[in-house]
Every structure is written in C-alpha cells, then in structure tokens.
Motif scaffolding. Structure first.
Motif, PDB file in Angstrom:
ATOM      1  N   LEU A   1      33.030  43.337  29.651  1.00 33.45           N
ATOM      2  CA  LEU A   1      32.744  41.916  29.858  1.00 33.45           C
ATOM      3  C   LEU A   1      31.689  41.411  28.892  1.00 33.45           C
ATOM      4  CD1 LEU A   1      32.743  41.863  33.766  1.00 33.45           C
ATOM      5  CD2 LEU A   1      34.666  41.483  32.200  1.00 33.45           C
ATOM      6  N   GLY A   2      31.948  40.226  28.339  1.00 32.51           N
ATOM      7  CA  GLY A   2      31.043  39.637  27.363  1.00 32.51           C
ATOM      8  C   GLY A   2      30.175  38.540  27.944  1.00 32.51           C
ATOM      9  N   GLU A   3      29.477  37.835  27.065  1.00 34.05           N
ATOM     10  CA  GLU A   3      28.497  36.840  27.504  1.00 34.05           C
ATOM     11  C   GLU A   3      29.136  35.580  28.072  1.00 34.05           C
ATOM     12  OE1 GLU A   3      27.751  34.882  23.062  1.00 34.05           O
ATOM     13  OE2 GLU A   3      26.154  36.006  24.057  1.00 34.05           O
ATOM     14  N   ASN A   4      30.451  35.444  27.949  1.00 35.34           N
ATOM     15  CA  ASN A   4      31.153  34.324  28.591  1.00 35.34           C
ATOM     16  C   ASN A   4      31.386  34.566  30.074  1.00 35.34           C
ATOM     17  OD1 ASN A   4      33.052  36.389  27.972  1.00 35.34           O
ATOM     18  ND2 ASN A   4      34.726  34.947  28.297  1.00 35.34           N
ATOM     19  N   VAL A   5      31.021  35.748  30.564  1.00 29.76           N
ATOM     20  CA  VAL A   5      31.248  36.117  31.954  1.00 29.76           C
ATOM     21  C   VAL A   5      29.941  36.050  32.738  1.00 29.76           C
ATOM     22  CG1 VAL A   5      32.019  37.936  33.524  1.00 29.76           C
ATOM     23  CG2 VAL A   5      33.182  37.595  31.325  1.00 29.76           C
ATOM     24  N   ILE A   6      29.983  35.385  33.883  1.00 28.31           N
ATOM     25  CA  ILE A   6      28.816  35.247  34.760  1.00 28.31           C
ATOM     26  C   ILE A   6      29.164  35.910  36.084  1.00 28.31           C
ATOM     27  CG2 ILE A   6      27.317  33.642  36.010  1.00 28.31           C
ATOM     28  CD1 ILE A   6      29.154  32.508  32.878  1.00 28.31           C
ATOM     29  N   LEU A   7      28.346  36.855  36.513  1.00 24.20           N
ATOM     30  CA  LEU A   7      28.610  37.636  37.718  1.00 24.20           C
ATOM     31  C   LEU A   7      27.489  37.420  38.729  1.00 24.20           C
ATOM     32  CD1 LEU A   7      29.513  40.997  35.918  1.00 24.20           C
ATOM     33  CD2 LEU A   7      31.130  39.259  36.739  1.00 24.20           C
ATOM     34  N   PHE A   8      27.852  36.998  39.928  1.00 22.48           N
ATOM     35  CA  PHE A   8      26.892  36.870  41.028  1.00 22.48           C
ATOM     36  C   PHE A   8      27.120  38.000  42.029  1.00 22.48           C
ATOM     37  CE2 PHE A   8      26.537  32.554  39.433  1.00 22.48           C
ATOM     38  CZ  PHE A   8      25.207  32.239  39.675  1.00 22.48           C
ATOM     39  N   ALA A   9      26.088  38.780  42.278  1.00 24.39           N
ATOM     40  CA  ALA A   9      26.118  39.782  43.342  1.00 24.39           C
ATOM     41  C   ALA A   9      25.645  39.130  44.631  1.00 24.39           C
ATOM     42  CB  ALA A   9      25.208  40.952  42.985  1.00 24.39           C
ATOM     43  N   ARG A  10      26.157  39.628  45.775  1.00 27.35           N
ATOM     44  CA  ARG A  10      25.717  39.066  47.050  1.00 27.35           C
ATOM     45  C   ARG A  10      24.783  40.016  47.799  1.00 27.35           C
ATOM     46  NH1 ARG A  10      31.179  39.151  50.890  1.00 27.35           N
ATOM     47  NH2 ARG A  10      31.652  41.357  50.650  1.00 27.35           N
ATOM     48  N   GLU A  11      24.412  41.118  47.175  1.00 28.89           N
ATOM     49  CA  GLU A  11      23.426  42.041  47.741  1.00 28.89           C
ATOM     50  C   GLU A  11      22.888  42.925  46.614  1.00 28.89           C
ATOM     51  OE1 GLU A  11      25.056  44.842  47.302  1.00 28.89           O
ATOM     52  OE2 GLU A  11      27.110  44.178  47.519  1.00 28.89           O
ATOM     53  N   LYS A  12      21.834  43.656  46.915  1.00 25.09           N
ATOM     54  CA  LYS A  12      21.092  44.345  45.864  1.00 25.09           C
ATOM     55  C   LYS A  12      21.784  45.591  45.336  1.00 25.09           C
ATOM     56  CE  LYS A  12      16.540  42.579  47.127  1.00 25.09           C
ATOM     57  NZ  LYS A  12      15.158  42.907  47.564  1.00 25.09           N
ATOM     58  N   VAL A  13      22.593  46.261  46.150  1.00 24.07           N
ATOM     59  CA  VAL A  13      23.319  47.431  45.658  1.00 24.07           C
ATOM     60  C   VAL A  13      24.251  47.024  44.526  1.00 24.07           C
ATOM     61  CG1 VAL A  13      24.924  49.282  46.255  1.00 24.07           C
ATOM     62  CG2 VAL A  13      23.154  48.593  47.887  1.00 24.07           C
ATOM     63  N   THR A  14      25.000  45.946  44.743  1.00 23.79           N
ATOM     64  CA  THR A  14      25.891  45.430  43.704  1.00 23.79           C
ATOM     65  C   THR A  14      25.110  44.924  42.502  1.00 23.79           C
ATOM     66  OG1 THR A  14      27.694  44.860  45.206  1.00 23.79           O
ATOM     67  CG2 THR A  14      27.527  43.570  43.186  1.00 23.79           C
ATOM     68  N   HIS A  15      24.006  44.232  42.750  1.00 25.98           N
ATOM     69  CA  HIS A  15      23.203  43.695  41.653  1.00 25.98           C
ATOM     70  C   HIS A  15      22.760  44.804  40.707  1.00 25.98           C
ATOM     71  CE1 HIS A  15      19.487  41.755  39.893  1.00 25.98           C
ATOM     72  NE2 HIS A  15      20.427  40.864  39.636  1.00 25.98           N
ATOM     73  N   GLU A  16      22.280  45.893  41.261  1.00 33.96           N
ATOM     74  CA  GLU A  16      21.845  47.022  40.434  1.00 33.96           C
ATOM     75  C   GLU A  16      23.025  47.635  39.679  1.00 33.96           C
ATOM     76  OE1 GLU A  16      19.873  49.671  43.088  1.00 33.96           O
ATOM     77  OE2 GLU A  16      18.213  48.283  43.489  1.00 33.96           O
ATOM     78  N   HIS A  17      24.176  47.704  40.328  1.00 31.70           N
ATOM     79  CA  HIS A  17      25.382  48.244  39.699  1.00 31.70           C
ATOM     80  C   HIS A  17      25.800  47.375  38.510  1.00 31.70           C
ATOM     81  CE1 HIS A  17      29.118  50.541  39.553  1.00 31.70           C
ATOM     82  NE2 HIS A  17      29.824  49.418  39.596  1.00 31.70           N
ATOM     83  N   LEU A  18      25.755  46.060  38.686  1.00 31.92           N
ATOM     84  CA  LEU A  18      26.147  45.147  37.612  1.00 31.92           C
ATOM     85  C   LEU A  18      25.146  45.164  36.460  1.00 31.92           C
ATOM     86  CD1 LEU A  18      27.419  42.063  39.674  1.00 31.92           C
ATOM     87  CD2 LEU A  18      28.777  43.866  38.577  1.00 31.92           C
ATOM     88  N   ILE A  19      23.882  45.207  36.772  1.00 34.97           N
ATOM     89  CA  ILE A  19      22.860  45.286  35.729  1.00 34.97           C
ATOM     90  C   ILE A  19      23.088  46.529  34.861  1.00 34.97           C
ATOM     91  CG2 ILE A  19      20.405  45.719  35.314  1.00 34.97           C
ATOM     92  CD1 ILE A  19      20.935  42.837  36.005  1.00 34.97           C
ATOM     93  N   LYS A  20      23.455  47.617  35.505  1.00 30.14           N
ATOM     94  CA  LYS A  20      23.645  48.882  34.799  1.00 30.14           C
ATOM     95  C   LYS A  20      24.921  48.911  33.969  1.00 30.14           C
ATOM     96  CE  LYS A  20      23.907  53.893  35.599  1.00 30.14           C
ATOM     97  NZ  LYS A  20      23.859  54.964  36.646  1.00 30.14           N
ATOM     98  N   HIS A  21      26.017  48.378  34.516  1.00 29.59           N
ATOM     99  CA  HIS A  21      27.319  48.579  33.893  1.00 29.59           C
ATOM    100  C   HIS A  21      27.916  47.338  33.232  1.00 29.59           C
ATOM    101  CE1 HIS A  21      27.696  52.661  35.396  1.00 29.59           C
ATOM    102  NE2 HIS A  21      27.327  52.242  36.590  1.00 29.59           N
ATOM    103  N   ALA A  22      27.372  46.148  33.499  1.00 28.67           N
ATOM    104  CA  ALA A  22      27.898  44.919  32.881  1.00 28.67           C
ATOM    105  C   ALA A  22      26.832  44.308  31.993  1.00 28.67           C
ATOM    106  CB  ALA A  22      28.359  43.938  33.959  1.00 28.67           C
ATOM    107  N   SER A  23      26.336  45.085  31.069  1.00 29.64           N
ATOM    108  CA  SER A  23      25.193  44.659  30.249  1.00 29.64           C
ATOM    109  C   SER A  23      25.534  43.491  29.328  1.00 29.64           C
ATOM    110  CB  SER A  23      24.676  45.838  29.425  1.00 29.64           C
ATOM    111  OG  SER A  23      25.707  46.361  28.592  1.00 29.64           O
TER     112      SER A  23
END
Length: 304
Positions: A109-131
């Motif tokens: 996923l590139g910078e045209n993609v915006i991802l909202f997590a609804r809890e912190k487990v997902t947020h950490e996962h996205l920060i790590k893998h959707a840089s």
C-alpha cells in the motif's frame, strides 16, 4: 504521525467530488457500523455514492471501504477490494477496522491509502506492516450512533412495505425498491419478537454468536444471535437505519445483556444497559473493549 479522527478526516474531503463507498456485505453489526458511517457522511456534507463492484473503475476517484472486522484472515472481501483498487484509486480509505495478518498486501500500500484502526492491536500492526500508507486510530463507527434517534424512529410497517414494493417494481424504480426491507424477514422478526416476549420471562438477554468467530463451547439454551436474526443487509442508508432501529428497540427490552457480539455490546452500552462482554475467537472484542469501552462505559464488564 499525528493522529486524526475520522470525522475530521471526512470533513476535509472535497464537497464537490463524488465519494464512492463500499459497505461490508454483512450482518446487523455491519449495519450499525454503516449507520454510523452515514451519520458522519451527512455531517461532513459529502456527496456519497454506493459503488457497484461489477464494473467499477477506481481511477482518479476517492474510494472508501467500510469500517468493521473484514480485513482478517477468515474473510476475503476487504482483502480482495484493496488488492483490486489500491494502485488506481486517487485515494483509498479504510474506515475504522480490525486488521490481522495480510502483511503482503499491507506492504504494497502506498501513500494514496489511508487506514484507520479501531483499536490499538490493529494500529500497531498497521504501523509495522503498512509503512507506505497513512495510519490513524479512532473508535468503531457505531459509537457515532445516538440511541434516541433510532429508538424514537418510526419504522415502516409490513403492509406498507408490501404495497410499495409492488408499486416500485411495476414502475421499474429499482433504487426505491432496494431501500425497503425484505417483507419475509420483517415477518420472521415480528414472530421472533412475539415469541421472545411471550415465552421468555427474563430481563437478561443472552445474545452470543454461533458462527466461525464463536469462542464459547456451549451457548445458553435461550440464546439468540441477533446479528444474524436482524440481517437485512448494508446496501444503503435506509436499510442500515432500519436495521439499527429494529435491533436497538429489541435490545432495549432488557436490563442486562450477555454477548460476544461486538455491536450488540456497543448498542447495549450506548443505551446504558448492563453488559457482560465475552471474547470472540480472536483479539477483536478484547481490543475494542480496552480502547473504547473500559474507561468510558462502566456498565460494560469484560468476562474472560
């Protein structure tokens, strides 16, 4: 990256451009999520169109995928959606979601993609893998619902639905036809509600899931999986508002709710009911409870 609420993000989108929205094709819980999304769309003054997947071309368009829990290994819809459109859409937005796995997709996923997590487990996962994408954290969209709006809503009756469906079909008004609930399910739900009122003399409701995400080995004898029972779909705001109203009116009969259904829990919590909230088969329920319910809704008790 500084965090941003979904409402703030949506309010900043262009008002003169069509926003293409895809809801999860799911149960009553997904309808509550979609109802919360439509509330924010209206507040932001957006021109939202429900996209048709059959021949949709995302090139140069702003595309929004619903909130929920669909981007995990056991469901394919969100993964296939992002695989198909993330390279061509001008902007591809995932509303507050639970995400697990899908590392190969997230890495693309590139910078045209915006991802909202609804809890912190997902947020950490996205920060790590959707840089390469922009990642934010906000509550599940169902928290945007005001219970009084749906408890006081006068829903259309069965006879009126039947008459209108016949009229719209004869007139070829397919869009108007699709905004009405299914009469067969309305009748089935009315019978369910009547039986529940007459045969179950209790103010405690057991509403546990009975599908692939079930964690309990045995559900109570008087269990009712409300998210399936009130599954009218998510195809437009009229249907999701109807579903939300009918589900919340049923839950409002009970003083205490026991459930592992996230959105049954949220609906009951918003109405001030006592809730015993149980885990599902993976981390979703626990993570949303810790992020959005534990501190602000003392009427909800987590049950391991």
């Amino acid at each position: 990256m500084e965090n941003l609420k979904v409402s703030e993000f949506l309010a900043a989108l262009p008002k003169d451009e069509v926003i293409y929205y895809r809801a999860n094709p799911g149960n009553a819980g997904d309808a509550l999520i979609a109802a919360g999304a439509f509330i924010l769309f209206r507040q932001a003054g957006l021109n939202v169109k429900i996209l048709d997947l059959k021949d949709f071309d995302a090139s140069g368009k702003i595309v929004v995928y619903a909130g929920g829990g669909n981007l995990v290994g056991i469901y394919p819809e969100a993964r296939e959606f992002f695989e198909r459109f993330h390279e061509t859409a001008k902007m591809l937005i995932l509303l507050p979601h639970t995400v697990a796995g899908n590392e190969i997709l997230l890495d693309k996923l590139g910078e045209n993609v915006i991802l909202f997590a609804r809890e912190k487990v997902t947020h950490e996962h996205l920060i790590k893998h959707a840089s390469g994408a922009k990642v934010y954290l906000d509550k599940d969209l169902a928290f945007n619902i005001q219970p009084s709006d749906f408890l006081n809503r006068k829903n259309i009756g069965l006879i009126s639905v039947l008459v209108r469906k016949i009229f719209y079909r004869l007139q070829g008004k397919s869009e108007s036809f699709s905004r009405l609930p299914q009469p067969a399910l309305m009748l089935k739900n009315t019978w369910f509600e009547l039986k529940f009122k007459l045969l179950r003399n209790t103010d405690v409701g057991n509403f546990f899931r009975e599908d692939v995400e079930r964690a309990l080995k045995v559900v109570p004898d008087d269990n009712a999986d409300l998210s399936v029972i009130y599954e009218y779909g998510t195809r437009n705001d009229a249907i999701t508002d109807y579903t939300t109203s009918r589900l919340m009116k049923f839950i409002s009969r009970f003083s205490k709710v026991r459930t592992d259904r996230l959105h049954v829990c949220i609906a009951a919590a918003l109405m001030g009911k006592k809730v015993e909230f149980f885990p599902n088969s993976y981390f979703k329920c626990r993570a949303v409870y810790e992020f959005s319910l534990r501190d602000d809704y003392k009427n909800v008790e987590w049950k391991d």
